[in-house]
Design a protein around this motif. Sequence first.
Motif, PDB file in Angstrom:
ATOM      1  N   ASP A  77       0.834  -1.065  -0.289  1.00 15.04           N
ATOM      2  CA  ASP A  77       0.092  -0.045   0.044  1.00 15.04           C
ATOM      3  C   ASP A  77       0.531   1.431   0.078  1.00 15.04           C
ATOM      4  OD1 ASP A  77      -1.969  -2.035  -0.080  1.00 15.04           O
ATOM      5  OD2 ASP A  77      -3.079  -1.088   1.844  1.00 15.04           O
ATOM      6  N   ALA A  78       2.160   1.574   0.695  1.00 15.04           N
ATOM      7  CA  ALA A  78       2.721   2.186   0.960  1.00 15.04           C
ATOM      8  C   ALA A  78       3.827   2.835  -0.970  1.00 15.04           C
ATOM      9  CB  ALA A  78       4.196   2.324   1.941  1.00 15.04           C
ATOM     10  N   GLU A  79       3.924   1.551  -1.133  1.00 18.45           N
ATOM     11  CA  GLU A  79       4.356   1.496  -2.273  1.00 18.45           C
ATOM     12  C   GLU A  79       3.680   2.195  -3.833  1.00 18.45           C
ATOM     13  OE1 GLU A  79       7.287  -0.819  -5.648  1.00 18.45           O
ATOM     14  OE2 GLU A  79       5.874  -1.793  -4.340  1.00 18.45           O
ATOM     15  N   ARG A  80       1.817   1.694  -3.574  1.00 13.42           N
ATOM     16  CA  ARG A  80       1.097   2.483  -4.174  1.00 13.42           C
ATOM     17  C   ARG A  80       0.811   4.066  -4.088  1.00 13.42           C
ATOM     18  NH1 ARG A  80      -2.122  -1.150  -2.873  1.00 13.42           N
ATOM     19  NH2 ARG A  80      -2.015  -2.491  -4.583  1.00 13.42           N
ATOM     20  N   ALA A  81       1.456   4.148  -2.729  1.00 13.36           N
ATOM     21  CA  ALA A  81       0.811   5.591  -2.301  1.00 13.36           C
ATOM     22  C   ALA A  81       1.681   5.998  -3.105  1.00 13.36           C
ATOM     23  CB  ALA A  81       0.862   5.595  -1.443  1.00 13.36           C
ATOM     24  N   ALA A  82       2.793   5.863  -2.721  1.00 15.94           N
ATOM     25  CA  ALA A  82       4.287   6.632  -3.647  1.00 15.94           C
ATOM     26  C   ALA A  82       4.292   6.764  -4.867  1.00 15.94           C
ATOM     27  CB  ALA A  82       5.454   6.129  -3.009  1.00 15.94           C
ATOM     28  N   VAL A  83       3.824   5.429  -5.441  1.00 17.09           N
ATOM     29  CA  VAL A  83       3.751   6.157  -6.940  1.00 17.09           C
ATOM     30  C   VAL A  83       2.776   6.440  -7.768  1.00 17.09           C
ATOM     31  CG1 VAL A  83       3.135   4.833  -9.315  1.00 17.09           C
ATOM     32  CG2 VAL A  83       4.152   3.570  -8.015  1.00 17.09           C
ATOM     33  N   ARG A  84       1.085   6.998  -6.694  1.00 16.49           N
ATOM     34  CA  ARG A  84       0.644   7.946  -6.773  1.00 16.49           C
ATOM     35  C   ARG A  84       0.456   8.913  -7.286  1.00 16.49           C
ATOM     36  NH1 ARG A  84      -5.140   5.959  -4.467  1.00 16.49           N
ATOM     37  NH2 ARG A  84      -5.664   7.331  -5.709  1.00 16.49           N
ATOM     38  N   ARG A  85       1.645   9.467  -5.987  1.00 19.78           N
ATOM     39  CA  ARG A  85       1.401  10.952  -5.211  1.00 19.78           C
ATOM     40  C   ARG A  85       2.994  11.407  -6.596  1.00 19.78           C
ATOM     41  NH1 ARG A  85       3.641   9.547  -0.656  1.00 19.78           N
ATOM     42  NH2 ARG A  85       1.690  10.307   0.846  1.00 19.78           N
ATOM     43  N   ALA A  86       3.498  10.442  -7.042  1.00 21.78           N
ATOM     44  CA  ALA A  86       4.698  10.700  -8.204  1.00 21.78           C
ATOM     45  C   ALA A  86       4.046  11.214  -9.646  1.00 21.78           C
ATOM     46  CB  ALA A  86       5.389  10.211  -8.437  1.00 21.78           C
ATOM     47  N   LEU A  87       2.753  10.339  -9.658  1.00 26.81           N
ATOM     48  CA  LEU A  87       2.166  10.477 -11.168  1.00 26.81           C
ATOM     49  C   LEU A  87       1.269  11.629 -10.644  1.00 26.81           C
ATOM     50  CD1 LEU A  87       1.321   6.502 -11.536  1.00 26.81           C
ATOM     51  CD2 LEU A  87       2.538   8.171 -13.255  1.00 26.81           C
ATOM     52  N   GLY A  88       0.476  12.086  -9.526  1.00 28.31           N
ATOM     53  CA  GLY A  88      -0.007  13.211  -9.379  1.00 28.31           C
ATOM     54  C   GLY A  88       0.474  14.600  -9.989  1.00 28.31           C
ATOM     55  N   ALA A  89       2.211  14.569  -8.884  1.00 28.75           N
ATOM     56  CA  ALA A  89       3.133  15.766  -9.264  1.00 28.75           C
ATOM     57  C   ALA A  89       2.805  15.667 -10.791  1.00 28.75           C
ATOM     58  CB  ALA A  89       3.823  15.357  -7.944  1.00 28.75           C
ATOM     59  N   ALA A  90       3.002  14.475 -11.262  1.00 29.91           N
ATOM     60  CA  ALA A  90       3.645  15.222 -12.583  1.00 29.91           C
ATOM     61  C   ALA A  90       2.290  15.417 -13.606  1.00 29.91           C
ATOM     62  CB  ALA A  90       4.470  13.900 -13.288  1.00 29.91           C
ATOM     63  N   GLY A  91       1.296  15.240 -12.988  1.00 31.68           N
ATOM     64  CA  GLY A  91       0.576  15.464 -13.928  1.00 31.68           C
ATOM     65  C   GLY A  91       0.119  14.563 -14.569  1.00 31.68           C
ATOM     66  N   GLY A  92       0.463  13.150 -14.263  1.00 33.93           N
ATOM     67  CA  GLY A  92      -0.134  11.950 -15.406  1.00 33.93           C
ATOM     68  C   GLY A  92       1.034  11.542 -15.940  1.00 33.93           C
ATOM     69  N   ASN A  93       2.478  13.002 -15.870  1.00 33.23           N
ATOM     70  CA  ASN A  93       3.558  12.191 -17.135  1.00 33.23           C
ATOM     71  C   ASN A  93       3.985  11.471 -16.540  1.00 33.23           C
ATOM     72  OD1 ASN A  93       6.187  12.632 -18.113  1.00 33.23           O
ATOM     73  ND2 ASN A  93       5.042  14.266 -19.388  1.00 33.23           N
TER      74      ASN A  93
ATOM     75  N   SER B 148       6.934   9.768 -17.796  1.00 29.86           N
ATOM     76  CA  SER B 148       8.527  10.000 -17.642  1.00 29.86           C
ATOM     77  C   SER B 148       8.837  10.642 -16.777  1.00 29.86           C
ATOM     78  CB  SER B 148       9.334  11.036 -19.249  1.00 29.86           C
ATOM     79  OG  SER B 148       8.306   9.491 -19.799  1.00 29.86           O
ATOM     80  N   ALA B 149       7.767  12.010 -16.462  1.00 31.33           N
ATOM     81  CA  ALA B 149       8.124  12.877 -14.855  1.00 31.33           C
ATOM     82  C   ALA B 149       8.214  11.948 -13.479  1.00 31.33           C
ATOM     83  CB  ALA B 149       7.512  14.174 -15.231  1.00 31.33           C
ATOM     84  N   ALA B 150       7.331  11.301 -13.950  1.00 28.73           N
ATOM     85  CA  ALA B 150       7.336  10.719 -12.980  1.00 28.73           C
ATOM     86  C   ALA B 150       8.488   9.443 -11.905  1.00 28.73           C
ATOM     87  CB  ALA B 150       5.645   9.958 -12.876  1.00 28.73           C
ATOM     88  N   ALA B 151       8.767   9.288 -12.949  1.00 28.54           N
ATOM     89  CA  ALA B 151       9.937   8.374 -12.977  1.00 28.54           C
ATOM     90  C   ALA B 151      11.628   8.520 -12.661  1.00 28.54           C
ATOM     91  CB  ALA B 151       9.926   7.256 -14.628  1.00 28.54           C
ATOM     92  N   SER B 152      11.608   9.644 -13.807  1.00 25.90           N
ATOM     93  CA  SER B 152      12.447  10.717 -12.422  1.00 25.90           C
ATOM     94  C   SER B 152      12.475  11.399 -11.493  1.00 25.90           C
ATOM     95  CB  SER B 152      12.290  11.959 -14.029  1.00 25.90           C
ATOM     96  OG  SER B 152      13.843  12.424 -13.972  1.00 25.90           O
ATOM     97  N   ALA B 153      11.381  11.602 -11.172  1.00 32.01           N
ATOM     98  CA  ALA B 153      11.115  12.133  -9.376  1.00 32.01           C
ATOM     99  C   ALA B 153      11.606  10.730  -8.581  1.00 32.01           C
ATOM    100  CB  ALA B 153       9.623  12.698  -9.204  1.00 32.01           C
ATOM    101  N   LEU B 154      10.856   9.426  -8.518  1.00 32.09           N
ATOM    102  CA  LEU B 154      11.238   8.516  -8.614  1.00 32.09           C
ATOM    103  C   LEU B 154      12.218   7.838  -7.927  1.00 32.09           C
ATOM    104  CD1 LEU B 154       8.022   6.570  -8.487  1.00 32.09           C
ATOM    105  CD2 LEU B 154       7.951   7.871  -6.460  1.00 32.09           C
TER     106      LEU B 154
END
Length: 311
Positions: free
Chosen positions: A268-284, A286-292
Amino acid sequence: MAQAHARDVLAVLDGAGPALSPVAASWRRSLVLHGLDPENRKAPDTLSQRELAEVQERMGALRAAASDTLDALFQAVGAQGSCVLLTDSAGVPVDRRGAAADDPVFHRWGLWTGAVWSEAREGTNGIGTCIAEQRTLTIHRDQHFHTRNIGLSCTVAPLFDPQGRLAGALDVSSCRPGLDGMTGLMEAVVNDAARRIEAKAFREAFPGARIVLLADGRADRASTPMLAVDADDVVIGATRAARQALELTDDKLRRGLPSPDRGADLEDAERAAVRRALGAAGGNVSAAASALGVSRATLHRKINRLGLGRG
């Protein structure tokens, strides 16, 4: 100006100095613990070529992992007259990026490979104070301890190795005025770059392992919360942030811990981290992957495994 700065520094001993905390705390360490003189104009100590080569060899894995990020960071800040330094845990730059036109100036200041920028040697300064306090910070111009360094502005983030130990620091330094209003932006840029370096070094330290991302509730972390899981579903590695979040020690890791797939809370923690990164990147992605700190392909696999690609 230099004499006035020295008076300000010395005034902290009797409590009459300016309100520069936590800089004042570093000034006190420089004066009392390290016995330094703010008016000392001697250039920073420099390692011999052989000593520098030995330090660079010890930093080999992290230095290699940092190379691409150093290039990218310099591309982002170099035009503003800044150089980029990667240091070891003693504050010695082992790699740097700088513009040829600015290099002579930085060399005179000692912002060069082999110089020793520990707080014990140079007093309050970006590199040394970041390492002493293990946090991302900026030491701007007259916040430096030595009067000869008050023309510098330095933003630095600590770097931790794949075992969670302090390994060094990532520094962006400038000799130009006019950067006062950019502190927050520069700290975010440098901290993000430090996270990418740590994430890459962590993945390379555990080849073939499955990397699990944990939710990160602190935006100022210089360490990305990640776990490495082997083929037997046992956690074999954890970054500093993951160790802090889950209260992990070397002994606990040696005894073996179940993988996130066997613990709903961690998944659940991993899912939350991925969702947060995707949200911050506006669904992008590539940008979410870079942030993570993971590749785009890795993030796509995680999105599918965690059921985030449906709907």
